[in-house]
Scaffold this active site. Structure first.
Site, PDB file in Angstrom:
ATOM      1  N   LYS A  52       3.248 -12.617  -3.001  1.00  0.00           N
ATOM      2  CA  LYS A  52       3.239 -11.243  -2.494  1.00  0.00           C
ATOM      3  C   LYS A  52       4.146 -11.185  -1.275  1.00  0.00           C
ATOM      4  CE  LYS A  52      -0.061  -7.669  -0.892  1.00  0.00           C
ATOM      5  NZ  LYS A  52      -1.491  -7.364  -0.661  1.00  0.00           N
ATOM      6  N   SER A 135      -3.144  -3.192  -3.033  1.00  0.00           N
ATOM      7  CA  SER A 135      -1.743  -3.281  -2.674  1.00  0.00           C
ATOM      8  C   SER A 135      -0.983  -4.421  -3.348  1.00  0.00           C
ATOM      9  CB  SER A 135      -1.615  -3.446  -1.145  1.00  0.00           C
ATOM     10  OG  SER A 135      -2.219  -4.653  -0.715  1.00  0.00           O
ATOM     11  N   SER A 159      -7.441  -5.382  -2.380  1.00  0.00           N
ATOM     12  CA  SER A 159      -6.074  -5.490  -2.908  1.00  0.00           C
ATOM     13  C   SER A 159      -5.798  -6.655  -3.839  1.00  0.00           C
ATOM     14  CB  SER A 159      -5.080  -5.537  -1.755  1.00  0.00           C
ATOM     15  OG  SER A 159      -4.883  -4.239  -1.276  1.00  0.00           O
TER      16      SER A 159
HETATM   17  N1  GLN Z   1      -6.841   0.178  -0.695  1.00  0.00           N
HETATM   18  C1  GLN Z   1      -7.222  -0.351   0.577  1.00  0.00           C
HETATM   19  C2  GLN Z   1      -6.335   0.218   1.652  1.00  0.00           C
HETATM   20  O1  GLN Z   1      -5.522   1.006   1.340  1.00  0.00           O
HETATM   21  C3  GLN Z   1      -7.200  -1.853   0.569  1.00  0.00           C
HETATM   22  C4  GLN Z   1      -5.860  -2.440   0.739  1.00  0.00           C
HETATM   23  C5  GLN Z   1      -5.891  -3.930   0.850  1.00  0.00           C
HETATM   24  O2  GLN Z   1      -6.863  -4.592   0.474  1.00  0.00           O
HETATM   25  N2  GLN Z   1      -4.831  -4.475   1.408  1.00  0.00           N
HETATM   26  O3  GLN Z   1      -6.435  -0.124   2.790  1.00  0.00           O
END
Ligand code: GLN
Length: 456
Positions: A52, A135, A159
């Site tokens: 990532k 994400s 994410s």
């Molecule tokens: N969807 C969540 C956010 O927007 C989690 C994102 C994540 O785990 N990096 O913060």
């Protein structure tokens, strides 16, 4: 490595990769071949992996999906990247993600995927008109479309689990503190945690064993807990295992197709001798406001480092220092990141701190206690990962709340720092994959992976 590099390029339409460096990949692969020939192979020797783009890497740019860091070259590798390389893994490239990992759909990336002239959405390989989740959307797509055998992801509020669920793969977030955060571009430091995303629990176990371990000099929140062989407990019988089902995870907000797939998976556990136990996590709904106060608060502090001075983007024309800061940040950050910086700054400011941030911290503590109460009655907790299958690109349009609400089932375990994972549970509406979420107690990764492996 050659096979996956060719796949990655051939399927650039999916937008999963943001950077490739073939020379670097093939040099690493040749070095792995040499070690295998010399009889000194490490556990992951020669296994190609992609990272990532939130992990900093030498030899490949690290952008975290942001214009602020477009083309940024790190002088060092993140600890997780270094540990995987030491275990023999070969880096295929960097994978797209929401900007600074803020998002649930991977629609917030400002970076052009490899082979694209400008920013383009990451597409779900099961239906290219749908989001892959976020994400870690690029990571999930790379694994699901076989553009990499496995990938790293990070999970702050879901994410790893949510994109794994939406793309039909397996991913695990370990207990907070098990994997070092050093070199993971910070979003919300009390929540951020790295983990593997792969085709199976077995592959996740192999990767996680290399990713965990203390890193006291570089991450003060890394736990003093030695790395484990997470493969050791796979294939243990699960007869008598008590699986807790939180009533709040199976309520009105859950789509019927997701519910049906999750129920079917739970039925398989019963056939294997597990016992389904009703439990309650009463503050599930509150995890949304709590998370969306704490995570932006931490983000507003972490992202203050992007000021145009130390690294990354700097505005071209400015009159003085304050003007340079303003223009740099106005140009460098995308809309969602700005929204969170504003929310975070607001909830931390004098006069609002007590009303919002402090309240959120208190409720976070209660969420931790709720889980400990639940674990008196069960060994692990199961439920859906998300209320629906992957939605259409653009479907949530300019409605950030629609994305936030869809995080309801992943946020509680994140706030409590518990290990949790997603594994494929079948298919729902429009033939889209559905994930089953498993949540364990602290350091329960081996048990979670075993339970997942039993269904695979
Ligand atoms: N969807 C969540 C956010 O927007 C989690 C994102 C994540 O785990 N990096 O913060």
């Amino acid at each position: 490595a050659r096979h996956f590099l060719a796949r990655a390029k051939a399927r650039h339409d999916l937008g999963a990769y943001v950077a490739l460096n073939e020379e670097l990949t093939l040099a690493q692969a040749r070095a792995a071949d040499a070690r295998i020939a010399a009889g000194s192979a490490a556990p992951l020797e020669g296994v190609p992996l992609a990272h990532k783009d939130i992990f900093v890497t030498r030899g490949l740019p690290s952008s975290a999906g942001s214009k602020m860091l477009a083309g940024y070259q790190s002088p060092f590798d993140a600890t997780v990247v270094r540990q995987l390389a030491q275990a023999g893994a070969v880096t295929l490239g960097k994978l797209n993600c929401d900007e600074f990992a803020m998002g649930s759909s991977n629609e917030n990336s400002a970076v052009a995927p490899w082979g694209h002239p400008g920013p383009a959405p990451v597409r779900n390989p099961w239906d290219r008109s749908r989001i892959p989740g976020g994400s870690s959307g690029g990571s999930a797509v790379a694994v699901a479309a076989r553009l990499a055998p496995a990938a790293t992801g990070t999970d702050t509020g879901g994410s790893i689990r949510q994109p794994a669920s939406f793309c039909g793969i397996t991913g695990i977030k370990p207990t907070y503190g098990r994997a070092s955060r050093y070199g993971m571009i910070a979003f919300a430091s009390s929540l951020d945690q790295a983990g593997p995303m792969a085709r199976s629990a077995q592959d996740c176990a192999l990767l996680l064993s290399a990713m965990c371990g203390p890193d006291p000099d570089r991450d003060s929140t890394s736990l003093d807990r030695p790395a484990e062989d997470f493969s050791r407990a796979l294939n243990e019988p699960i007869a008598g295992l008590r699986i807790g089902l939180p009533a709040e995870f199976f309520g009105a907000g859950l789509a019927a197709d997701v519910r049906a797939a999750v129920d079917a998976a739970l039925g398989e556990y019963e056939k294997l001798g597990a016992r389904l136990v009703p439990i309650s996590l009463p503050r599930t709904e509150l995890s949304i406001p709590v998370y969306y106060i704490i995570a932006p608060a931490e983000a507003s502090s972490n992202l203050s480092r992007f000021d145009g001075v130390k690294f990354g983007h700097r505005a071209r024309d400015y009159t003085d220092l304050a003007d340079m800061y303003c223009k740099t940040r106005a140009e460098g950050f995308g809309a969602e990141v700005k929204r969170r910086i504003m929310i975070g700054t607001y909830v931390l400011s004098h006069g609002y701190y007590d009303a919002y941030y402090l309240q959120a911290q208190k409720i976070r503590r209660m969420i931790v206690d709720d889980f400990q109460n639940a674990f008196r009655h069960c060994d692990l907790i199961a439920g859906p990962v998300a209320p629906s299958v992957a939605w259409k690109l653009g479907e949530h349009g300019n409605d950030p709340l629609a994305n936030y609400l869809a995080d309801i089932f992943t946020l509680p375990a994140s706030l409590a720092g518990l290990p949790c994972m997603s594994l494929p549970a079948g298919f729902g509406a429009a033939g889209m994959p559905v994930g089953l979420q498993l949540i364990g107690n602290y350091f329960g990764e081996a048990g979670l992976l075993n339970a997942a492996h039993r269904l695979q």
